[in-house]
Every structure is written in C-alpha cells, then in structure tokens.
Design a protein around this motif. Sequence first.
Motif, PDB file in Angstrom:
ATOM      1  N   UNK A 114       1.141  -1.309  -0.015  1.00 35.63           N
ATOM      2  CA  UNK A 114       0.258  -0.118  -0.317  1.00 35.63           C
ATOM      3  C   UNK A 114       1.055   0.928  -0.264  1.00 35.63           C
ATOM      4  N   UNK A 115       0.684   2.381  -0.959  1.00 32.70           N
ATOM      5  CA  UNK A 115      -0.908   2.477  -1.426  1.00 32.70           C
ATOM      6  C   UNK A 115      -0.801   1.794  -2.947  1.00 32.70           C
ATOM      7  N   UNK A 116       0.504   1.734  -3.428  1.00 30.36           N
ATOM      8  CA  UNK A 116       0.227   1.072  -4.894  1.00 30.36           C
ATOM      9  C   UNK A 116      -0.818  -0.039  -4.718  1.00 30.36           C
ATOM     10  N   UNK A 117      -0.920  -0.950  -4.110  1.00 33.79           N
ATOM     11  CA  UNK A 117      -1.835  -2.732  -4.317  1.00 33.79           C
ATOM     12  C   UNK A 117      -2.759  -2.260  -3.057  1.00 33.79           C
ATOM     13  N   UNK A 118      -3.743  -2.468  -3.224  1.00 34.01           N
ATOM     14  CA  UNK A 118      -5.088  -3.147  -1.373  1.00 34.01           C
ATOM     15  C   UNK A 118      -3.685  -4.263  -1.087  1.00 34.01           C
ATOM     16  N   UNK A 119      -3.465  -4.037   0.358  1.00 33.03           N
ATOM     17  CA  UNK A 119      -3.289  -5.087   1.323  1.00 33.03           C
ATOM     18  C   UNK A 119      -4.622  -5.207   1.885  1.00 33.03           C
ATOM     19  N   UNK A 120      -4.205  -6.713   3.242  1.00 31.01           N
ATOM     20  CA  UNK A 120      -5.054  -6.899   4.276  1.00 31.01           C
ATOM     21  C   UNK A 120      -5.036  -5.680   5.501  1.00 31.01           C
ATOM     22  N   UNK A 121      -4.050  -5.150   5.407  1.00 33.67           N
ATOM     23  CA  UNK A 121      -4.083  -3.545   6.397  1.00 33.67           C
ATOM     24  C   UNK A 121      -4.753  -2.493   5.807  1.00 33.67           C
ATOM     25  N   UNK A 122      -4.332  -2.080   4.480  1.00 32.96           N
ATOM     26  CA  UNK A 122      -5.143  -1.168   3.636  1.00 32.96           C
ATOM     27  C   UNK A 122      -5.823  -1.628   2.773  1.00 32.96           C
ATOM     28  N   UNK A 123      -7.510  -2.419   3.062  1.00 28.14           N
ATOM     29  CA  UNK A 123      -8.105  -2.677   1.738  1.00 28.14           C
ATOM     30  C   UNK A 123      -8.542  -1.203   1.141  1.00 28.14           C
ATOM     31  N   UNK A 181     -19.060   1.217  -9.909  1.00 24.08           N
ATOM     32  CA  UNK A 181     -18.850   1.813  -8.554  1.00 24.08           C
ATOM     33  C   UNK A 181     -17.220   2.097  -7.739  1.00 24.08           C
ATOM     34  N   UNK A 182     -16.781   2.892  -7.257  1.00 25.58           N
ATOM     35  CA  UNK A 182     -15.803   3.350  -7.563  1.00 25.58           C
ATOM     36  C   UNK A 182     -15.092   3.870  -6.161  1.00 25.58           C
ATOM     37  N   UNK A 183     -13.727   3.351  -6.208  1.00 23.70           N
ATOM     38  CA  UNK A 183     -12.914   4.106  -5.393  1.00 23.70           C
ATOM     39  C   UNK A 183     -11.351   4.358  -6.052  1.00 23.70           C
ATOM     40  N   UNK A 184     -11.146   5.772  -4.985  1.00 19.34           N
ATOM     41  CA  UNK A 184     -10.332   6.615  -5.669  1.00 19.34           C
ATOM     42  C   UNK A 184      -8.898   5.855  -4.842  1.00 19.34           C
ATOM     43  N   UNK A 185      -7.273   6.096  -4.732  1.00 20.40           N
ATOM     44  CA  UNK A 185      -6.530   6.355  -4.163  1.00 20.40           C
ATOM     45  C   UNK A 185      -5.701   7.808  -4.550  1.00 20.40           C
ATOM     46  N   UNK A 186      -5.398   7.966  -3.996  1.00 19.09           N
ATOM     47  CA  UNK A 186      -3.885   9.373  -4.274  1.00 19.09           C
ATOM     48  C   UNK A 186      -3.191   9.259  -2.821  1.00 19.09           C
ATOM     49  N   UNK A 187      -2.153   9.879  -4.013  1.00 18.85           N
ATOM     50  CA  UNK A 187      -0.666   9.846  -2.465  1.00 18.85           C
ATOM     51  C   UNK A 187      -0.012  10.511  -3.333  1.00 18.85           C
ATOM     52  N   UNK A 188       1.099  11.126  -2.365  1.00 23.04           N
ATOM     53  CA  UNK A 188       1.894  12.185  -2.294  1.00 23.04           C
ATOM     54  C   UNK A 188       3.427  11.766  -2.030  1.00 23.04           C
ATOM     55  N   UNK A 189       4.025  11.493  -2.636  1.00 23.68           N
ATOM     56  CA  UNK A 189       5.560  11.024  -1.778  1.00 23.68           C
ATOM     57  C   UNK A 189       5.391   9.812  -0.837  1.00 23.68           C
ATOM     58  N   UNK A 190       5.537   8.725  -1.309  1.00 27.59           N
ATOM     59  CA  UNK A 190       4.871   7.296  -1.172  1.00 27.59           C
ATOM     60  C   UNK A 190       6.446   6.818  -0.601  1.00 27.59           C
ATOM     61  N   UNK A 191       6.585   5.636  -0.311  1.00 25.91           N
ATOM     62  CA  UNK A 191       7.758   5.465  -0.160  1.00 25.91           C
ATOM     63  C   UNK A 191       9.066   5.731  -0.224  1.00 25.91           C
ATOM     64  N   UNK A 192       9.634   7.247   0.106  1.00 27.03           N
ATOM     65  CA  UNK A 192      10.282   7.351  -0.149  1.00 27.03           C
ATOM     66  C   UNK A 192      11.530   7.076   0.255  1.00 27.03           C
ATOM     67  N   UNK A 193      11.667   6.325   1.286  1.00 23.24           N
ATOM     68  CA  UNK A 193      13.338   5.240   0.983  1.00 23.24           C
ATOM     69  C   UNK A 193      13.734   4.445   0.068  1.00 23.24           C
TER      70      UNK A 193
END
Length: 355
Positions: free
Chosen positions: A107-116, A125-137
């Motif tokens: 996550x957030x690139x794919x759904x997981x059990x911790x972050x479905x 039906x639609x869901x949108x996942x938006x993220x900024x500067x994810x996985x900086x390491x």
Amino acid sequence: MIRWLGMILFLIPAVAQAQRLATLTVEGDVTCQHHRMTDHMLSTEEVKLRLPEVDGPISGRGQYRLKGTGYTLSGINAVAGEVRDDAELVLTYLQWNYQGDWMPSEAPYVPTKAQPVILPLEPGGEAKVTFVNATPDKAPCSGTIIYRVIFERETQIWDVTLKGVRTLLHRTTYDLIDTATGARQPIRYEHGVTFSYDLAARTTLEKRAGKWRFREAVVTRAAAKARYDQTPPLFKVTAENCFGCARVAALKGASLSGESDGATLRLAWPSALSPVMQIDTVPNFQCPPGENKADCEDKMKTGTRYTAEDDDFFNHAASHSLALAESSPSFAPTPSDTMSVYKALRHDYTLKKVK
C-alpha cells in the motif's frame, strides 16, 4: 507503478459458487522520482470476478499493462478480497506477474489486508486512492489509482397500469311550478363530476442481499379527464375546465418512489395531486313567479359556478399494495349512497411482467 521483483508464494481463496459476473478495472497514473530519472507510469488492469450473492470471498486473475518512461510491461495479475453484505467490494490483495515471477508491492500502490481498498458494490462503483511522496526510502512516488467494478444487478421489470374513476354527485329537490296554475311539483335533482384516469408505470426491481427490492418506477402514460353530469338537465353548461388534468398529464416521464419485498409492490403515486373541475351554468328553465323569481332571473344573466375537487383518487392509489403476479386486481370500496350525496371510487390495475 513501483514493484519490486522477487519470488513469493501466495494463496488465492477458493471461489464461492458463482452468482454474478463482474469486471474489476484499475487505472493508475503514478510518477516516481528516482536518483537518475523521473518515471511516469500509466497502467491499466482488468480482472473477471465471480461475486457471491451476499457475503463471501472473491479472487481472480486478469491482465495488466504498464507504459513507463522508456519501457513497457504486461502480464497476468491476481486479485483477492471479499464481498460484504452485497454492499461493499473489499480488495485486500493485488499483485503482478512478470516473466514468471510475482512482483510484490505494498500500500498505497495496491490493496492489502492492513489497508484494503473498499468499493461500493454498485454498477460502476468506484474508489480512488491518491498519494504524495509514498515510499520515500525507495523512490518518492505520487499519483492516483482508480478502482472500478462493472456489473449488472439481477432485475425484474413490471408494467403496471392503473385506470379508474371517482364520482361525486350532490342530490337536492327543486319545486317545479306550473306558471298557469301555480301548482308545485317537487323533483329530485342530481349533479356532479366524474373524474377518470388512465395511468401506467414501468417498474424495476433489483436483487440486493439475496432479496428483491424496489429500484425505480417511471410513469409511461398519464391522462385525466372530467365529466359533468346532471339529471334532469336543469342547467345549461356555458363553460367547463379541468384544472389539474394537465398536471396529471405532466406525470409522464416522472419517477415514482415505491416499496417491494419481492412478493408485493406499492407505488407512491403523488397523493397530493387533486384535480379540480369548474363548471359555469345558467338555468335551463323559465323562472317561476314568486319571491325567488328575481334571484332566478339574476342567475339567468350572471350564471352559476360549480366546482368539484378530487382529493381521493391519488391519495388512495398511493396506499395500494399489489401482489407481484400477472393479474388485474381492482379496489372499489362500497359507494357512499345517501339522500344528499353519492360517492364512488374505483382503481383497476393490470400487472404484466416484462422481464
């Protein structure tokens, strides 16, 4: 979309007995800032799923395609999750396979059990996942991923027609006077208005959580007319208008709310709709001598206005519960019949299953 190549083993839950087919699509637009380059990635995915009727696991494999900066990838993907109460599609797993190896991601690139990722289980039906500067390491990535479920709920379509009348007659007694002898002869006089209606609505039921429920109804036909009756014809009609008949006709194309439990159907016809008939008349007889002659002659000149309002037909139609079967039920309460008033009401339905 950033993925890290590695060898993994995974288990896909057993597929529940198929009830409905659906397609899950995923569209990604992600930009990752690497040390030596900026990678702009556009991806599409599609997976066929079998949805349980109410609750249960889902899983499936499909195809992904990705176009990055200077390269392309494609292959199979795998998705897993569950359906909850026929209301939500909960995604907890999504991975890609490239040249025989699974590329694990988080996550957030794919759904997981911790972050479905949770989609409303509605067509489109639609869901949108938006993220900024994810996985900086690893490489700071920003973007949007859109998940969409495409399917059709099981439906029934019924055509419901409604025809009927409402009659209200007033009764009184007039004295006819022989102008030659002055003899009086009482005569019973009855007059009033009959409203008649011709309506139809196409009604759609859909299956939710294993049960049939009302979805929508659209009025396909709507007409109303009014008729003035009098016995005997003591008055001559000079003008008549049905105020509100046009409002009934305007129902065509309108939506109706309703209720259904799969066995019965109730359509919420607009109960506040009350057409009014207005009739202008003049006496159709010679004014007899006596103390009322002047008043009678005045009415000969100015006329008399009579109005009748139907506040019964739609009000009662809104309460009818109809058995969901091809049939022609009628509702006709016993008329009110007294010395002064006669009132009758009738609703005739026809139900026909289209699908």
